[in-house]
Design a protein around this motif. Sequence first.
Motif, PDB file in Angstrom:
ATOM      1  N   ARG A 139      18.482  45.261  16.158  1.00 24.55           N
ATOM      2  CA  ARG A 139      19.821  45.326  15.604  1.00 24.55           C
ATOM      3  C   ARG A 139      19.953  44.443  14.290  1.00 24.55           C
ATOM      4  NH1 ARG A 139      23.344  45.032  21.272  1.00 24.55           N
ATOM      5  NH2 ARG A 139      23.669  47.205  21.339  1.00 24.55           N
ATOM      6  N   GLN A 140      19.167  43.356  14.010  1.00 22.40           N
ATOM      7  CA  GLN A 140      19.029  42.680  12.885  1.00 22.40           C
ATOM      8  C   GLN A 140      18.442  43.308  11.436  1.00 22.40           C
ATOM      9  OE1 GLN A 140      17.481  38.967  13.748  1.00 22.40           O
ATOM     10  NE2 GLN A 140      18.990  38.165  15.182  1.00 22.40           N
ATOM     11  N   GLY A 141      17.699  44.427  12.099  1.00 19.33           N
ATOM     12  CA  GLY A 141      17.145  45.498  10.945  1.00 19.33           C
ATOM     13  C   GLY A 141      15.806  45.603  10.913  1.00 19.33           C
ATOM     14  N   PHE A 142      15.011  45.063  12.241  1.00 20.96           N
ATOM     15  CA  PHE A 142      13.678  45.137  12.028  1.00 20.96           C
ATOM     16  C   PHE A 142      13.356  46.335  12.863  1.00 20.96           C
ATOM     17  CE2 PHE A 142      14.351  40.443  11.905  1.00 20.96           C
ATOM     18  CZ  PHE A 142      13.582  40.259  10.595  1.00 20.96           C
ATOM     19  N   ASP A 143      12.425  47.173  12.277  1.00 18.58           N
ATOM     20  CA  ASP A 143      11.769  48.286  12.891  1.00 18.58           C
ATOM     21  C   ASP A 143      10.998  47.991  14.115  1.00 18.58           C
ATOM     22  OD1 ASP A 143      12.420  50.917  11.330  1.00 18.58           O
ATOM     23  OD2 ASP A 143      11.829  49.202   9.864  1.00 18.58           O
ATOM     24  N   TYR A 146       8.306  42.605  18.380  1.00 20.23           N
ATOM     25  CA  TYR A 146       6.905  42.589  19.252  1.00 20.23           C
ATOM     26  C   TYR A 146       7.100  41.242  20.202  1.00 20.23           C
ATOM     27  CZ  TYR A 146       5.021  39.717  15.508  1.00 20.23           C
ATOM     28  OH  TYR A 146       4.517  39.142  14.478  1.00 20.23           O
ATOM     29  N   ALA A 147       6.893  41.059  21.396  1.00 19.30           N
ATOM     30  CA  ALA A 147       7.058  39.986  22.113  1.00 19.30           C
ATOM     31  C   ALA A 147       5.653  39.202  22.178  1.00 19.30           C
ATOM     32  CB  ALA A 147       7.471  40.425  23.836  1.00 19.30           C
ATOM     33  N   ARG A 148       5.912  37.849  21.800  1.00 22.53           N
ATOM     34  CA  ARG A 148       4.541  37.155  21.820  1.00 22.53           C
ATOM     35  C   ARG A 148       4.624  35.921  23.039  1.00 22.53           C
ATOM     36  NH1 ARG A 148       3.800  34.108  16.034  1.00 22.53           N
ATOM     37  NH2 ARG A 148       2.957  36.228  15.456  1.00 22.53           N
ATOM     38  N   LEU A 188       9.643  46.620  20.942  1.00 21.09           N
ATOM     39  CA  LEU A 188      10.780  47.733  20.713  1.00 21.09           C
ATOM     40  C   LEU A 188      10.041  47.974  19.393  1.00 21.09           C
ATOM     41  CD1 LEU A 188      14.246  47.845  20.938  1.00 21.09           C
ATOM     42  CD2 LEU A 188      13.326  48.120  19.000  1.00 21.09           C
ATOM     43  N   ILE A 189      10.161  49.436  19.217  1.00 21.45           N
ATOM     44  CA  ILE A 189      10.008  50.028  17.956  1.00 21.45           C
ATOM     45  C   ILE A 189      10.972  51.043  17.662  1.00 21.45           C
ATOM     46  CG2 ILE A 189       7.463  49.563  17.987  1.00 21.45           C
ATOM     47  CD1 ILE A 189       6.837  52.407  19.126  1.00 21.45           C
ATOM     48  N   SER A 218       8.741  43.828  10.805  1.00 21.40           N
ATOM     49  CA  SER A 218       8.374  43.273  12.086  1.00 21.40           C
ATOM     50  C   SER A 218       8.754  42.086  12.274  1.00 21.40           C
ATOM     51  CB  SER A 218       6.818  43.529  12.543  1.00 21.40           C
ATOM     52  OG  SER A 218       6.550  44.848  12.325  1.00 21.40           O
ATOM     53  N   THR A 219       9.048  41.536  13.853  1.00 18.75           N
ATOM     54  CA  THR A 219       9.577  40.127  13.975  1.00 18.75           C
ATOM     55  C   THR A 219       9.314  39.896  15.353  1.00 18.75           C
ATOM     56  OG1 THR A 219      11.241  38.512  13.880  1.00 18.75           O
ATOM     57  CG2 THR A 219      11.721  40.590  14.768  1.00 18.75           C
ATOM     58  N   PRO A 220       8.405  38.601  15.634  1.00 21.44           N
ATOM     59  CA  PRO A 220       7.958  38.194  16.964  1.00 21.44           C
ATOM     60  C   PRO A 220       9.123  37.743  17.774  1.00 21.44           C
ATOM     61  CG  PRO A 220       7.340  36.396  15.580  1.00 21.44           C
ATOM     62  CD  PRO A 220       8.177  37.621  14.553  1.00 21.44           C
ATOM     63  N   VAL A 221       9.324  38.096  19.100  1.00 19.65           N
ATOM     64  CA  VAL A 221      10.148  37.282  19.981  1.00 19.65           C
ATOM     65  C   VAL A 221       9.346  36.541  21.078  1.00 19.65           C
ATOM     66  CG1 VAL A 221      12.009  37.984  21.842  1.00 19.65           C
ATOM     67  CG2 VAL A 221      11.998  39.380  19.615  1.00 19.65           C
ATOM     68  N   LEU A 222       9.378  35.322  21.075  1.00 22.88           N
ATOM     69  CA  LEU A 222       8.744  34.474  22.043  1.00 22.88           C
ATOM     70  C   LEU A 222       9.357  34.569  23.571  1.00 22.88           C
ATOM     71  CD1 LEU A 222       8.270  31.235  20.059  1.00 22.88           C
ATOM     72  CD2 LEU A 222       6.774  33.079  20.043  1.00 22.88           C
ATOM     73  N   TYR A 223       8.379  34.482  24.570  1.00 22.90           N
ATOM     74  CA  TYR A 223       8.847  34.647  25.837  1.00 22.90           C
ATOM     75  C   TYR A 223       7.393  33.958  26.611  1.00 22.90           C
ATOM     76  CZ  TYR A 223       5.381  38.327  27.000  1.00 22.90           C
ATOM     77  OH  TYR A 223       4.460  39.190  27.304  1.00 22.90           O
ATOM     78  N   ASP A 224       7.946  33.719  27.816  1.00 23.83           N
ATOM     79  CA  ASP A 224       7.003  33.165  28.843  1.00 23.83           C
ATOM     80  C   ASP A 224       6.417  34.141  29.709  1.00 23.83           C
ATOM     81  OD1 ASP A 224       7.076  30.725  27.671  1.00 23.83           O
ATOM     82  OD2 ASP A 224       8.552  30.083  29.025  1.00 23.83           O
ATOM     83  N   ARG A 225       5.107  34.720  29.739  1.00 26.15           N
ATOM     84  CA  ARG A 225       4.594  35.495  30.566  1.00 26.15           C
ATOM     85  C   ARG A 225       4.428  35.135  31.918  1.00 26.15           C
ATOM     86  NH1 ARG A 225      -0.855  39.316  30.648  1.00 26.15           N
ATOM     87  NH2 ARG A 225       0.258  41.113  30.358  1.00 26.15           N
TER      88      ARG A 225
END
Length: 347
Positions: A139-143, A146-148, A188-189, A218-225
């Motif tokens: 929603r911020q405008g990134f196409d 990706y979850a890093r 998300l793409i 593109s932009t990363p989204v950090l998460y704990d796997r």
Amino acid sequence: MSTQLAARPPLAAAPGPAPAPIRPAEARPVLSVVVPAYNEQEVLPSFHARLAPVMEAIGLPWEVVYVNDGSRDRTLTIMEGLKAADPRVALVNLSRNFGKEIALTAGLDHAAATDAVIVIDADLQDPPEVIPDLVAAWRQGFDVAYARRRAREGETWLKKATAKAFYRVMQKVGGKVELPADTGDFRLISRRALDALLSLREQHRFMKGLFAWVGFPSTPVLYDRAPRAAGETKWNYWRLWNLSLEGITAFTVGPLKVATYLGLFTAIVAGIYGLQLIIRTILFGNPVAGYPSLMAVVLFLGGVQLMTLGIIGEYLGRVFNETKGRPLYIVERHAPSESPDQRQTTS
């Protein structure tokens, strides 16, 4: 035979009932969640139970596309039960096991979303609760969001070390394709990025590389796997090794260059060694040499030649598979999702 979706690449389909027609744009979901699965009967009910409330909280029309990649357990039966209970479930059943990369492609082909598609595995190592963060980045405008992986729980030090080494190698040899580190398929793409991705129909598919190749903001989204919730992983070290070969050979000719340089280096060393033998023979005569040194040289050169032929064979095999022009997959059955209004109308 194949069927053609509007403004989409052709889908491979088996003889039988034709896929349901695409709904008008106003009746299509805004978001699609694509979930490839192979022998995931233990975890699928828990996955859907966690996914549904997360997607409902986002507040946009959505669907989930489950792709059964030739599972040998009750995965297909469970998917059919989920579809019967939830009209937002779409089901794509492949005619056999084609592998995760192809199954993921099949799910993306059949995603009906108008705006964006989310890719996630069913094993709950990638928590569905991270999806709102991906949507927020979109929603911020990134196409592409990706979850890093910030942490990788439940994985051995060897798997973490080999994964880190693989990403480093890909960043070195990938050329202009920059593969994000510590990033899997969870992302998300946007619709326009997805349409660009679906125009790539190569047989040997390394989806992480294809996601990066199409570009777009593109932009990363950090998460704990998290550790796998249930069942057994399908990715042993042999399959991971083969996947890494797919990634390297699909996006760079670096191995061919290495083989060339190795051959050149071997030829130079052999020339120097031969010159040294000539000089020694002229100055000191030619005593009978021992066989161990001769065998060592022969085996070394034979090993270099076989390795070089193997590298050439990897690329030649890929050319062979591409020239056959076979479809990426065959669909045994496709049951599209329905909006609640459609379900009430048809019932």
